[in-house]
Design an enzyme around this catalytic site. Structure first.
Site, mmCIF file in Angstrom:
data_model
loop_
_atom_site.group_PDB
_atom_site.id
_atom_site.type_symbol
_atom_site.label_atom_id
_atom_site.label_comp_id
_atom_site.label_asym_id
_atom_site.label_seq_id
_atom_site.Cartn_x
_atom_site.Cartn_y
_atom_site.Cartn_z
ATOM 1 N N HIS A 137 -4.999 5.331 -0.853
ATOM 2 C CA HIS A 137 -3.598 5.593 -1.215
ATOM 3 C C HIS A 137 -3.132 4.596 -2.288
ATOM 4 O O HIS A 137 -1.982 4.167 -2.310
ATOM 5 C CB HIS A 137 -2.713 5.483 0.037
ATOM 6 C CG HIS A 137 -1.552 6.439 0.080
ATOM 7 N ND1 HIS A 137 -1.518 7.538 0.892
ATOM 8 C CD2 HIS A 137 -0.372 6.439 -0.591
ATOM 9 C CE1 HIS A 137 -0.356 8.169 0.740
ATOM 10 N NE2 HIS A 137 0.355 7.527 -0.167
ATOM 11 N N LYS B 20 -7.652 13.851 2.216
ATOM 12 C CA LYS B 20 -7.441 12.742 1.272
ATOM 13 C C LYS B 20 -7.150 11.463 2.047
ATOM 14 O O LYS B 20 -6.194 11.410 2.823
ATOM 15 C CB LYS B 20 -6.256 13.064 0.356
ATOM 16 C CG LYS B 20 -5.839 11.924 -0.577
ATOM 17 C CD LYS B 20 -4.763 12.383 -1.548
ATOM 18 C CE LYS B 20 -4.296 11.294 -2.487
ATOM 19 N NZ LYS B 20 -3.381 10.323 -1.879
ATOM 20 N N THR C 103 -3.204 14.661 3.478
ATOM 21 C CA THR C 103 -3.314 13.194 3.386
ATOM 22 C C THR C 103 -3.430 12.621 4.790
ATOM 23 O O THR C 103 -2.560 12.850 5.638
ATOM 24 C CB THR C 103 -2.094 12.630 2.646
ATOM 25 O OG1 THR C 103 -2.094 13.195 1.332
ATOM 26 C CG2 THR C 103 -2.178 11.118 2.532
ATOM 27 N N TYR D 218 1.911 16.716 3.727
ATOM 28 C CA TYR D 218 2.227 15.784 4.806
ATOM 29 C C TYR D 218 2.620 16.611 6.004
ATOM 30 O O TYR D 218 3.370 17.592 5.880
ATOM 31 C CB TYR D 218 3.371 14.845 4.406
ATOM 32 C CG TYR D 218 2.919 13.635 3.634
ATOM 33 C CD1 TYR D 218 1.909 12.810 4.114
ATOM 34 C CD2 TYR D 218 3.508 13.295 2.424
ATOM 35 C CE1 TYR D 218 1.494 11.693 3.410
ATOM 36 C CE2 TYR D 218 3.105 12.175 1.705
ATOM 37 C CZ TYR D 218 2.095 11.376 2.210
ATOM 38 O OH TYR D 218 1.681 10.277 1.522
ATOM 39 N N SER E 74 2.829 16.791 -4.763
ATOM 40 C CA SER E 74 3.117 16.106 -3.507
ATOM 41 C C SER E 74 4.117 16.896 -2.668
ATOM 42 O O SER E 74 5.044 17.517 -3.205
ATOM 43 C CB SER E 74 3.705 14.726 -3.809
ATOM 44 O OG SER E 74 4.292 14.159 -2.654
ATOM 45 N N ARG F 133 -8.631 3.755 -14.595
ATOM 46 C CA ARG F 133 -7.782 3.461 -15.755
ATOM 47 C C ARG F 133 -8.490 3.731 -17.080
ATOM 48 O O ARG F 133 -7.875 3.663 -18.151
ATOM 49 C CB ARG F 133 -7.354 1.986 -15.738
ATOM 50 C CG ARG F 133 -6.583 1.577 -14.485
ATOM 51 C CD ARG F 133 -5.227 2.260 -14.416
ATOM 52 N NE ARG F 133 -4.478 1.889 -13.217
ATOM 53 C CZ ARG F 133 -4.481 2.578 -12.062
ATOM 54 N NH1 ARG F 133 -5.219 3.667 -11.942
ATOM 55 N NH2 ARG F 133 -3.764 2.180 -11.036
ATOM 56 N N PRO G 88 -1.530 13.328 -6.238
ATOM 57 C CA PRO G 88 -0.122 13.553 -5.881
ATOM 58 C C PRO G 88 0.666 12.249 -5.906
ATOM 59 O O PRO G 88 0.254 11.255 -5.310
ATOM 60 C CB PRO G 88 -0.207 14.087 -4.447
ATOM 61 C CG PRO G 88 -1.479 13.502 -3.906
ATOM 62 C CD PRO G 88 -2.415 13.464 -5.071
ATOM 63 N N GLN H 250 -0.496 18.937 -1.950
ATOM 64 C CA GLN H 250 -0.723 17.822 -1.018
ATOM 65 C C GLN H 250 0.234 17.980 0.152
ATOM 66 O O GLN H 250 1.448 18.076 -0.017
ATOM 67 C CB GLN H 250 -0.498 16.485 -1.724
ATOM 68 C CG GLN H 250 -0.665 15.278 -0.799
ATOM 69 C CD GLN H 250 0.626 14.859 -0.127
ATOM 70 O OE1 GLN H 250 1.694 14.987 -0.712
ATOM 71 N NE2 GLN H 250 0.544 14.370 1.088
HETATM 72 C C1 FNR Z 1 1.355 7.941 -4.295
HETATM 73 N N1 FNR Z 1 0.337 8.515 -3.545
HETATM 74 C C2 FNR Z 1 0.618 9.611 -2.770
HETATM 75 N N2 FNR Z 1 -0.385 10.215 -2.081
HETATM 76 C C3 FNR Z 1 -0.131 11.317 -1.331
HETATM 77 O O1 FNR Z 1 -1.057 11.844 -0.726
HETATM 78 N N3 FNR Z 1 1.129 11.840 -1.288
HETATM 79 C C4 FNR Z 1 2.179 11.297 -1.947
HETATM 80 O O2 FNR Z 1 3.296 11.790 -1.895
HETATM 81 C C5 FNR Z 1 1.928 10.124 -2.702
HETATM 82 N N4 FNR Z 1 2.939 9.518 -3.374
HETATM 83 C C6 FNR Z 1 2.676 8.453 -4.196
HETATM 84 C C7 FNR Z 1 3.701 7.928 -4.959
HETATM 85 C C8 FNR Z 1 3.420 6.901 -5.857
HETATM 86 C C9 FNR Z 1 4.546 6.360 -6.691
HETATM 87 C C10 FNR Z 1 2.112 6.384 -5.975
HETATM 88 C C11 FNR Z 1 1.781 5.291 -6.956
HETATM 89 C C12 FNR Z 1 1.107 6.908 -5.206
HETATM 90 C C13 FNR Z 1 -1.056 8.022 -3.670
HETATM 91 C C14 FNR Z 1 -1.766 8.714 -4.835
HETATM 92 O O3 FNR Z 1 -2.013 10.073 -4.567
HETATM 93 C C15 FNR Z 1 -3.127 8.074 -5.139
HETATM 94 O O4 FNR Z 1 -3.914 8.055 -3.974
HETATM 95 C C16 FNR Z 1 -3.058 6.677 -5.739
HETATM 96 O O5 FNR Z 1 -1.932 6.533 -6.565
HETATM 97 C C17 FNR Z 1 -4.329 6.406 -6.533
HETATM 98 O O6 FNR Z 1 -4.350 5.143 -7.051
HETATM 99 P P1 FNR Z 1 -3.919 4.773 -8.571
HETATM 100 O O7 FNR Z 1 -4.502 5.799 -9.492
HETATM 101 O O8 FNR Z 1 -2.431 4.781 -8.570
HETATM 102 O O9 FNR Z 1 -4.520 3.431 -8.726
HETATM 103 C C1 LAC Z 2 3.965 6.994 -1.087
HETATM 104 C C2 LAC Z 2 4.057 8.160 -0.156
HETATM 105 C C3 LAC Z 2 5.158 9.093 -0.420
HETATM 106 O O1 LAC Z 2 2.860 6.484 -1.267
HETATM 107 O O2 LAC Z 2 2.838 8.824 -0.111
HETATM 108 O O3 LAC Z 2 5.000 6.538 -1.588
#
Ligand code: FNR
Ligand code: LAC
Length: 346
Positions: A245, A221, A154, A128, A106, A280, A77, A126
């Site tokens: 995260h 998560k 999360t 919150y 998300s 990656r 997400p 996902q």
């Molecule tokens: C996230 N992530 C995240 N996780 C979640 O549970 N809810 C969310 O709304 C978000 N939003 C979010 C926004 C952005 C811009 C990023 C980069 C990440 C975390 C995401 O689910 C995940 O755990 C990480 O991005 C994994 O790492 P990599 O693949 O970005 O390295």
């Molecule tokens: C983030 C939140 C929205 O990582 O999960 O930006």
């Protein structure tokens, strides 16, 4: 130029995205030690391939929570995908559906979860949890009704973190664009735009509360220790998603791939185990799968691919990862996912 790998998408997205949005997406918390370490820890691992394993017919398909997927790589997400591309979450969901992989929407998506459901495919929601429990309950009920197949709670975000790129450049740029909340309801809009409305007092009781509201499988998560993995199993969760995260919450948390082994051991097959953070390459996926993950997820790479070329970009990124994973399985002498175990990794 046609991207050859996920790094190419990232480089192109850097040129395309507004600086405030780029800061939000690529950044992490504080010194970004965990953010860097997630990728570095994968790159430190070395493979121990087996030969003469009959690698002509590689099959990366599997099931997640009982549902078939074409490969064990899914989309994590990420909030506010409309900042990347007008197609937003619907485009991402369609690309995932086309590739036969799971898409996790998300809570903080640009589009309402019902619109995203139109993308078809296997979708998880996902969640919150807000201090406003009625608002939270309505999200759970809507996701259940809209055909999402799991609730991904999360648990690493009880409070927001300090993200200095956002503070310097543009946290305002990314507020207030969440489609799951009714703009006519001030409480909902406040919840959508300010992460400090997440419930900081959430405890393990939350799992029972979710179960009382929805028949969907529950995934936690953001677990990175054996201690919490055992508690999650005791509370009957269906899956544990190892994650820090993407380095965006508690900086100096252990790298995701380094946390995976103890979590997988503690889960002991009683819950599925997934991991994200720094994936990656197909090689990262094979390392995680060998160390006990049933699936890996990508966050930023999918967002960058969406920014580059919408649905087609995400589709291409997924197919690149698929080809890399299949090639890695063939070269490692593990034509089936069942062949992989920790002895493949040093
Ligand atoms: C996230 N992530 C995240 N996780 C979640 O549970 N809810 C969310 O709304 C978000 N939003 C979010 C926004 C952005 C811009 C990023 C980069 C990440 C975390 C995401 O689910 C995940 O755990 C990480 O991005 C994994 O790492 P990599 O693949 O970005 O390295
Ligand atoms: C983030 C939140 C929205 O990582 O999960 O930006």
């Amino acid at each position: 130029m046609q991207p050859l790998n996920l790094h190419d998408f990232e480089a192109r997205a850097r040129e395309l995205l507004d600086p405030g949005v780029l800061a939000y997406v690529e950044g992490g918390a504080l010194d970004e030690i965990t953010l860097r370490e997630n990728a570095a820890a994968f790159q430190r691992r070395r493979l121990r391939p087996r030969v003469l394993a009959g690698a002509g017919d590689v099959d990366p398909s599997t099931t997640l929570l009982g549902a078939p997927v074409s490969m064990p790589i899914g989309i994590a997400p990420t909030a506010r995908q409309g900042l990347a591309h007008a197609g937003a979450e619907l485009a991402m969901a369609r690309a995932a559906a086309e590739a036969g992989v799971v898409f996790t929407a998300s809570t903080m998506s640009t589009m309402p979860l019902e619109t995203i459901a139109g993308g078809g495919g296997l979708r998880w929601f996902q969640l919150y949890v807000f201090e406003d429990k009625a608002l939270t309950r309505s999200l759970i009920e809507r996701a259940t009704a809209a055909g999402y197949r799991a609730l991904v709670l999360t648990v690493d975000t009880p409070v927001s973190s300090k993200r200095e790129r956002d503070l310097r450049l543009g946290v305002q740029a990314v507020e207030g664009v969440c489609g799951n909340f009714d703009p006519a309801e001030p409480a909902a809009v406040a919840a959508a735009s300010i992460t400090s409305n997440f419930d900081p007092n959430m405890t393990w009781d939350i799992v029972g509360w979710l179960r009382s509201l929805s028949p969907l499988p529950v995934v936690l998560k953001g677990i990175v220790t054996a201690e919490d993995a055992r508690r999650a199993v005791e509370h009957g969760v269906d899956a544990i998603w190892v994650s820090n995260h993407g380095g965006r919450q508690l900086d100096r948390t252990v790298a995701a791939i380094d946390a995976l082994e103890e979590v997988a051991t503690a889960a002991g097959g009683r819950a599925e185990v997934y991991v994200d953070g720094g994936v990656r390459r197909g090689l990262d996926a094979i390392v995680a799968l060998a160390l006990g993950a049933r699936a890996v997820f990508i966050g930023r790479p999918a967002y960058y691919a969406l920014a580059c070329n919408g649905q087609a970009g995400v589709h291409d990124a997924l197919e690149i990862l698929r080809a890399e994973l299949i090639n890695a399985m063939a070269l490692a002498g593990a034509p089936s996912l069942r062949d992989l175990d920790p002895s493949f990794v040093r």
